[in-house]
Design a protein around this motif. Structure first.
Motif, PDB file in Angstrom:
ATOM      1  N   GLN A  57      -1.786 -28.270   6.385  1.00  0.00           N
ATOM      2  CA  GLN A  57      -1.449 -26.873   6.135  1.00  0.00           C
ATOM      3  C   GLN A  57      -2.123 -25.802   5.699  1.00  0.00           C
ATOM      4  O   GLN A  57      -1.670 -25.094   6.459  1.00  0.00           O
ATOM      5  N   TRP A  61      -2.635 -22.283   7.506  1.00  0.00           N
ATOM      6  CA  TRP A  61      -2.181 -21.315   7.051  1.00  0.00           C
ATOM      7  C   TRP A  61      -3.698 -19.707   7.544  1.00  0.00           C
ATOM      8  O   TRP A  61      -3.365 -19.226   7.546  1.00  0.00           O
ATOM      9  N   ILE A  64      -6.293 -20.515  11.126  1.00  0.00           N
ATOM     10  CA  ILE A  64      -5.418 -19.942  11.922  1.00  0.00           C
ATOM     11  C   ILE A  64      -5.261 -18.489  12.403  1.00  0.00           C
ATOM     12  O   ILE A  64      -5.108 -17.838  12.604  1.00  0.00           O
ATOM     13  N   PHE A  65      -3.903 -18.446  11.118  1.00  0.00           N
ATOM     14  CA  PHE A  65      -2.623 -17.243  11.072  1.00  0.00           C
ATOM     15  C   PHE A  65      -3.704 -15.669  10.104  1.00  0.00           C
ATOM     16  O   PHE A  65      -3.445 -15.272  11.000  1.00  0.00           O
ATOM     17  N   GLY A  66      -4.544 -16.265   9.321  1.00  0.00           N
ATOM     18  CA  GLY A  66      -5.255 -15.863   8.421  1.00  0.00           C
ATOM     19  C   GLY A  66      -6.044 -14.737   9.565  1.00  0.00           C
ATOM     20  O   GLY A  66      -6.415 -13.789  10.049  1.00  0.00           O
ATOM     21  N   GLU A  67      -6.786 -15.559  10.344  1.00  0.00           N
ATOM     22  CA  GLU A  67      -7.913 -15.077  11.728  1.00  0.00           C
ATOM     23  C   GLU A  67      -6.884 -14.414  12.678  1.00  0.00           C
ATOM     24  O   GLU A  67      -7.578 -13.240  13.442  1.00  0.00           O
ATOM     25  N   THR A  68      -6.192 -15.444  13.262  1.00  0.00           N
ATOM     26  CA  THR A  68      -5.473 -14.192  14.678  1.00  0.00           C
ATOM     27  C   THR A  68      -4.793 -13.088  13.664  1.00  0.00           C
ATOM     28  O   THR A  68      -4.751 -11.712  14.619  1.00  0.00           O
ATOM     29  N   PHE A  69      -3.900 -12.789  12.830  1.00  0.00           N
ATOM     30  CA  PHE A  69      -3.336 -11.479  12.144  1.00  0.00           C
ATOM     31  C   PHE A  69      -4.496  -9.978  12.172  1.00  0.00           C
ATOM     32  O   PHE A  69      -4.631  -9.408  12.059  1.00  0.00           O
ATOM     33  N   TYR A  82      -6.976  -9.090   6.631  1.00  0.00           N
ATOM     34  CA  TYR A  82      -5.114  -9.582   6.500  1.00  0.00           C
ATOM     35  C   TYR A  82      -5.893 -11.068   5.700  1.00  0.00           C
ATOM     36  O   TYR A  82      -4.280 -11.034   4.527  1.00  0.00           O
ATOM     37  N   LEU A  86      -3.272 -12.946   2.634  1.00  0.00           N
ATOM     38  CA  LEU A  86      -2.537 -13.830   2.569  1.00  0.00           C
ATOM     39  C   LEU A  86      -3.332 -15.159   1.750  1.00  0.00           C
ATOM     40  O   LEU A  86      -1.807 -16.306   1.594  1.00  0.00           O
TER      41      LEU A  86
END
Length: 165
Positions: A57, A61, A64-69, A82, A86
């Motif tokens: 999990q 975060w 995936i989410f860190g790179e996307t944002f 970002y 994060l």
């Protein structure tokens, strides 16, 4: 007549300095809390899937989410990536989930009757709670190191240097 675990029936004059009776109740609590902590950590050693699934999990975060944002630039962070914002939040979230899980585990042990069996032993109740808390702290520390390594690898992908290995 039975004696508590680790305490001989007859006290000898050659008792080692680490013997729980030598330090009274505090020594007994520390010794039993350490034993409970080791028992909890041995459960993890026998079932490593829990550690792996709990590490997925935070990795999702971060990766995936860190790179996307970071690439979307939907949240203005200036020149700071970002991921720098994060990573500390993910560390706190991971520690919170571990503490919640250990609290739920005590309820499961109560429902299964394990807690009742532990409470009839001569172990002080504070040692049971302290041992579980230390085991949760060790688990949280290991998971925090994994999250930190992932964050450092994402920030410095060229170096590939692992700090804590």
């Amino acid at each position: 007549m039975s004696a508590p675990l680790g305490v001989p029936l007859v006290a000898s004059a050659e008792a080692p300095a680490t013997h729980p009776r030598r330090f009274g109740f505090a020594g007994l609590v520390v010794a039993r809390a350490g034993t409970m902590c080791l028992v909890e950590l041995q459960k993890l050693r026998h079932d490593r899937t829990e550690l792996i699934t709990r590490a997925i999990q935070p990795a999702l975060w971060l990766l995936i989410f860190g790179e996307t944002f970071t690439r979307l630039r939907a949240i203005p962070t200036g020149n700071v990536p970002y991921l720098d914002y994060l990573a500390p939040g993910i560390l706190a979230q991971s520690a919170l989930f571990i503490s919640i899980f250990y609290g739920i585990q005590i309820i499961w042990e109560r429902d299964a009757g394990v807690l009742a069996k532990l409470l009839v032993t001569p172990t002080p109740r504070i040692a049971l709670v302290t041992g579980k808390a230390f085991a949760a702290g060790v688990r949280a520390l290991v998971q925090a190191l994994v999250v930190q390594e992932l964050g450092l690898l994402r920030m410095c992908p060229k170096s590939r240097l692992l700090v804590f290995v």
